[in-house]
Write an enzyme that holds these catalytic residues in place. Structure first.
Site, PDB file in Angstrom:
ATOM      1  N   ARG A  83       0.816  -1.218   0.000  1.00 54.20           N
ATOM      2  CA  ARG A  83       0.000   0.000   0.000  1.00 54.20           C
ATOM      3  C   ARG A  83       0.854   1.274   0.000  1.00 54.20           C
ATOM      4  O   ARG A  83       0.484   2.274   0.614  1.00 54.20           O
ATOM      5  CB  ARG A  83      -0.941   0.030   1.206  1.00 54.20           C
ATOM      6  CG  ARG A  83      -2.043  -0.994   1.174  1.00 54.20           C
ATOM      7  CD  ARG A  83      -3.296  -0.404   0.525  1.00 54.20           C
ATOM      8  NE  ARG A  83      -4.356  -1.392   0.453  1.00 54.20           N
ATOM      9  CZ  ARG A  83      -5.440  -1.377   1.228  1.00 54.20           C
ATOM     10  NH1 ARG A  83      -5.601  -0.451   2.119  1.00 54.20           N
ATOM     11  NH2 ARG A  83      -6.342  -2.303   1.085  1.00 54.20           N
ATOM     12  N   ARG A 141      -3.104   6.888   1.119  1.00 50.01           N
ATOM     13  CA  ARG A 141      -3.566   8.132   1.752  1.00 50.01           C
ATOM     14  C   ARG A 141      -2.591   8.795   2.718  1.00 50.01           C
ATOM     15  O   ARG A 141      -2.850   9.899   3.177  1.00 50.01           O
ATOM     16  CB  ARG A 141      -4.899   7.871   2.449  1.00 50.01           C
ATOM     17  CG  ARG A 141      -6.044   7.711   1.472  1.00 50.01           C
ATOM     18  CD  ARG A 141      -7.252   7.088   2.124  1.00 50.01           C
ATOM     19  NE  ARG A 141      -6.960   5.722   2.523  1.00 50.01           N
ATOM     20  CZ  ARG A 141      -7.853   4.887   3.057  1.00 50.01           C
ATOM     21  NH1 ARG A 141      -9.073   5.289   3.281  1.00 50.01           N
ATOM     22  NH2 ARG A 141      -7.498   3.660   3.371  1.00 50.01           N
ATOM     23  N   ARG A 165      -6.278  11.506  -5.980  1.00 50.10           N
ATOM     24  CA  ARG A 165      -7.495  10.762  -5.615  1.00 50.10           C
ATOM     25  C   ARG A 165      -8.725  11.672  -5.704  1.00 50.10           C
ATOM     26  O   ARG A 165      -9.774  11.257  -6.179  1.00 50.10           O
ATOM     27  CB  ARG A 165      -7.301  10.220  -4.200  1.00 50.10           C
ATOM     28  CG  ARG A 165      -8.494   9.631  -3.521  1.00 50.10           C
ATOM     29  CD  ARG A 165      -8.761   8.227  -4.024  1.00 50.10           C
ATOM     30  NE  ARG A 165      -9.823   7.615  -3.240  1.00 50.10           N
ATOM     31  CZ  ARG A 165     -11.102   7.941  -3.335  1.00 50.10           C
ATOM     32  NH1 ARG A 165     -11.497   8.867  -4.189  1.00 50.10           N
ATOM     33  NH2 ARG A 165     -12.009   7.340  -2.577  1.00 50.10           N
ATOM     34  N   ASP A 212      -6.698  -2.587  -7.264  1.00 52.66           N
ATOM     35  CA  ASP A 212      -7.275  -3.215  -6.080  1.00 52.66           C
ATOM     36  C   ASP A 212      -7.622  -4.659  -6.411  1.00 52.66           C
ATOM     37  O   ASP A 212      -7.892  -4.983  -7.575  1.00 52.66           O
ATOM     38  CB  ASP A 212      -8.531  -2.467  -5.626  1.00 52.66           C
ATOM     39  CG  ASP A 212      -8.864  -2.812  -4.184  1.00 52.66           C
ATOM     40  OD1 ASP A 212      -8.317  -2.169  -3.281  1.00 52.66           O
ATOM     41  OD2 ASP A 212      -9.643  -3.767  -3.971  1.00 52.66           O
ATOM     42  N   TYR A 240     -15.330 -11.202  -0.042  1.00 48.58           N
ATOM     43  CA  TYR A 240     -16.037  -9.951  -0.358  1.00 48.58           C
ATOM     44  C   TYR A 240     -17.252 -10.230  -1.261  1.00 48.58           C
ATOM     45  O   TYR A 240     -18.288  -9.579  -1.131  1.00 48.58           O
ATOM     46  CB  TYR A 240     -15.089  -8.950  -1.030  1.00 48.58           C
ATOM     47  CG  TYR A 240     -14.031  -8.422  -0.072  1.00 48.58           C
ATOM     48  CD1 TYR A 240     -14.312  -7.345   0.765  1.00 48.58           C
ATOM     49  CD2 TYR A 240     -12.788  -9.014   0.037  1.00 48.58           C
ATOM     50  CE1 TYR A 240     -13.365  -6.866   1.658  1.00 48.58           C
ATOM     51  CE2 TYR A 240     -11.830  -8.553   0.931  1.00 48.58           C
ATOM     52  CZ  TYR A 240     -12.124  -7.478   1.745  1.00 48.58           C
ATOM     53  OH  TYR A 240     -11.198  -7.014   2.635  1.00 48.58           O
TER      54      TYR A 240
HETATM   55  O1  CP3 Z   1       0.066  -1.697  -2.371  1.00 44.35           O
HETATM   56  C1  CP3 Z   1      -0.257  -0.789  -3.148  1.00 44.35           C
HETATM   57  O2  CP3 Z   1       0.133   0.408  -3.034  1.00 44.35           O
HETATM   58  C2  CP3 Z   1      -1.078  -1.150  -4.369  1.00 44.35           C
HETATM   59  C3  CP3 Z   1      -2.445  -0.860  -4.297  1.00 44.35           C
HETATM   60  C4  CP3 Z   1      -3.400  -1.748  -3.514  1.00 44.35           C
HETATM   61  C5  CP3 Z   1      -4.620  -1.228  -3.000  1.00 44.35           C
HETATM   62  N1  CP3 Z   1      -5.334  -2.277  -2.505  1.00 44.35           N
HETATM   63  C6  CP3 Z   1      -5.023   0.181  -3.059  1.00 44.35           C
HETATM   64  C7  CP3 Z   1      -6.128   0.668  -2.209  1.00 44.35           C
HETATM   65  C8  CP3 Z   1      -3.383  -3.116  -3.246  1.00 44.35           C
HETATM   66  C9  CP3 Z   1      -2.287  -4.134  -3.518  1.00 44.35           C
HETATM   67  C10 CP3 Z   1      -4.609  -3.436  -2.602  1.00 44.35           C
HETATM   68  C11 CP3 Z   1      -4.972  -4.803  -2.201  1.00 44.35           C
HETATM   69  C12 CP3 Z   1      -6.197  -5.027  -1.426  1.00 44.35           C
HETATM   70  N2  CP3 Z   1      -7.405  -4.416  -1.538  1.00 44.35           N
HETATM   71  C13 CP3 Z   1      -6.308  -6.046  -0.453  1.00 44.35           C
HETATM   72  C14 CP3 Z   1      -5.241  -7.033  -0.087  1.00 44.35           C
HETATM   73  C15 CP3 Z   1      -4.190  -6.427   0.775  1.00 44.35           C
HETATM   74  C16 CP3 Z   1      -4.668  -6.000   2.122  1.00 44.35           C
HETATM   75  O3  CP3 Z   1      -4.530  -4.781   2.405  1.00 44.35           O
HETATM   76  O4  CP3 Z   1      -5.133  -6.836   2.880  1.00 44.35           O
HETATM   77  C17 CP3 Z   1      -7.633  -5.987   0.053  1.00 44.35           C
HETATM   78  C18 CP3 Z   1      -8.218  -6.878   1.126  1.00 44.35           C
HETATM   79  C19 CP3 Z   1      -8.315  -4.948  -0.653  1.00 44.35           C
HETATM   80  C20 CP3 Z   1      -9.738  -4.546  -0.522  1.00 44.35           C
HETATM   81  C21 CP3 Z   1      -9.875  -3.135  -0.136  1.00 44.35           C
HETATM   82  N3  CP3 Z   1      -9.536  -2.064  -0.930  1.00 44.35           N
HETATM   83  C22 CP3 Z   1     -10.371  -2.616   1.092  1.00 44.35           C
HETATM   84  C23 CP3 Z   1     -10.839  -3.450   2.244  1.00 44.35           C
HETATM   85  C24 CP3 Z   1     -10.312  -1.216   0.994  1.00 44.35           C
HETATM   86  C25 CP3 Z   1     -10.815  -0.197   1.975  1.00 44.35           C
HETATM   87  C26 CP3 Z   1      -9.938  -0.114   3.164  1.00 44.35           C
HETATM   88  C27 CP3 Z   1      -9.399   1.261   3.333  1.00 44.35           C
HETATM   89  O5  CP3 Z   1      -8.217   1.349   3.727  1.00 44.35           O
HETATM   90  O6  CP3 Z   1     -10.136   2.229   3.096  1.00 44.35           O
HETATM   91  C28 CP3 Z   1      -9.760  -0.891  -0.264  1.00 44.35           C
HETATM   92  C29 CP3 Z   1      -9.520   0.474  -0.773  1.00 44.35           C
HETATM   93  C30 CP3 Z   1      -8.129   0.812  -1.198  1.00 44.35           C
HETATM   94  N4  CP3 Z   1      -7.326   0.025  -1.983  1.00 44.35           N
HETATM   95  C31 CP3 Z   1      -7.435   2.022  -0.904  1.00 44.35           C
HETATM   96  C32 CP3 Z   1      -6.178   1.926  -1.541  1.00 44.35           C
HETATM   97  C33 CP3 Z   1      -5.100   2.980  -1.591  1.00 44.35           C
HETATM   98  C34 CP3 Z   1      -7.993   3.197  -0.122  1.00 44.35           C
HETATM   99  C35 CP3 Z   1      -9.133   3.827  -0.837  1.00 44.35           C
HETATM  100  C36 CP3 Z   1      -9.014   5.308  -1.116  1.00 44.35           C
HETATM  101  O7  CP3 Z   1      -7.955   5.833  -1.499  1.00 44.35           O
HETATM  102  O8  CP3 Z   1     -10.061   5.956  -1.009  1.00 44.35           O
END
Ligand code: CP3
Length: 347
Positions: A27, A31, A40, A77, A157
């Site tokens: 990640r 943010r 974003r 994602d 999910y």
């Molecule tokens: O690592 C990176 O920088 C690459 C980008 C990446 C994101 N999600 C961006 C993201 C990767 C590899 C993921 C994987 C992901 N997404 C997983 C597996 C890894 C983990 O963290 O367990 C899972 C379970 C998801 C599903 C997901 N996406 C959730 C549960 C959420 C919301 C949680 C939150 O932090 O708000 C997301 C949203 C998400 N994916 C964000 C980012 C940067 C935040 C959303 C935003 O910017 O508004």
């Protein structure tokens, strides 16, 4: 072992050990970066950011420009796969992802409709455009990682329609509708395998499979729902690209970490922060490992951060290691703590 490339992460995946290990953060585009928040905002919604190649490229490159990490990970994602399978994913501000929960009887139709991955991959074509674009803009020595979610984690999910703390809805579903659940995971594995193949062909150097929820399964369920589907992806990718490098991240899987590499065929296992270093070392005798700093140490900074880093370097720095967190960086992490971490590791 000989230096085969100028990409440190690729060399570690091939078994090489570095005095200063290569580093990236899960990640790492997110943010905690003001420039991410700015892009974003311009994108409007989160999926728009994922599906607009120019914007996805921009945010993918942000942490590389700022910190010079050794690897860049595609900004996207794991839930773009269910989105491509018509499960209409939404990201609700401050609440996380939402999908329409699937019912057992719908799975037969879903599997039938997406037997061939073609339609789903067509839907995801902006992602492949982003991959090609990003690779062309990255420094040559930066390893570029593609990724997907593991079928179990993505299925949690799809079944619940949202994240839940212990994935009870999916565990229950798997017991009540074993046949349909198994078909859903096979479908996810096949589409995800083809998705990774296309990422590798579009410019990714290696890929990571995120199984963030594997820790809630035990005994035969871990083998059925985590090992088998991930092995199915690995086999599918290697059938097309025999030397494809693959990192597996079965977060929270405890004792199941030990034979995860041999059972799935991944090259490198990414460890969460709960994995003891004596166990990690044992795993390192068989190949590369990645991890495993507690993200809260990075958030805390100061001595807690330094001590966590030193512990990893002292215990795991003498074998093939990719330094990373044990899970994603959180939005509250100050940039100065990331700088402190890099200075501590790189000197
Ligand atoms: O690592 C990176 O920088 C690459 C980008 C990446 C994101 N999600 C961006 C993201 C990767 C590899 C993921 C994987 C992901 N997404 C997983 C597996 C890894 C983990 O963290 O367990 C899972 C379970 C998801 C599903 C997901 N996406 C959730 C549960 C959420 C919301 C949680 C939150 O932090 O708000 C997301 C949203 C998400 N994916 C964000 C980012 C940067 C935040 C959303 C935003 O910017 O508004």
């Amino acid at each position: 072992m000989e230096n085969t490339s100028n990409k440190k992460v690729m060399n570690v995946l091939n078994g090489e050990t570095y005095k200063v290990p290569p580093i990236w953060l899960m990640r790492q585009a997110g943010r905690y970066l003001p420039e991410y928040k700015e892009t974003r905002k311009r994108a409007g919604n989160f999926l728009n950011l994922c599906y607009t190649p120019e914007l996805a490229t921009e945010v993918t490159l942000q942490p590389i420009k700022r910190f010079g990490f050794d690897a860049s990970i595609l900004f996207s994602d794991i839930l773009v796969i269910p989105d491509a399978l018509g499960r209409s994913v939404r990201f609700v501000e401050g609440e996380g992802p939402r999908l329409d929960p699937i019912e057992a009887h719908e799975i037969v139709d879903l599997v039938d409709r997406f037997k061939s991955s073609e339609e789903a991959l067509e839907f995801l074509s902006p992602v492949f455009d982003a991959v090609t674009n990003i690779r062309s803009k990255l420094p040559n020595e930066t390893t570029f990682l593609g990724f997907c979610g593991a079928p179990w984690t993505v299925a949690t999910y799809i079944i619940a329609g949202r994240g839940t703390p212990d994935q009870a809805p999916s565990r229950l579903f798997a017991y009540k509708h074993r046949h349909e659940f198994s078909k859903l995971l096979d479908l996810l594995a096949d589409v995800s395998g083809d998705y990774l193949i296309k990422q590798l062909r579009s410019g990714a150097d290696a890929v990571q499979i995120f199984d963030s929820w594997s820790g809630v399964l035990g005994n035969s369920d871990f083998d059925d729902w985590c090992i088998k589907p991930v092995k199915r992806i690995v086999d599918r990718v290697r059938a097309e690209i025999p030397d494809a490098k693959i990192i597996g991240f079965p977060k929270g899987s405890g004792f199941n970490y030990l034979d995860y590499r041999s059972k799935t065929g991944v090259d490198c296992v990414s460890l969460d922060w709960s994995v003891p270093h004596n166990i990690a070392k044992q795993m390192q005798n068989k190949g590369a490992i990645q991890g495993n700093l507690d993200p809260m140490r990075l958030r805390a900074g100061g001595d807690a951060l330094n001590a966590g880093i030193d512990d990893i370097l002292n215990n795991l720095g003498h074998g093939p290691l990719i330094f990373n967190l044990g899970h994603g960086i959180t939005p509250e992490v100050p940039i100065s703590h990331v700088e402190q971490m890099l200075k501590r590791i790189r000197g």
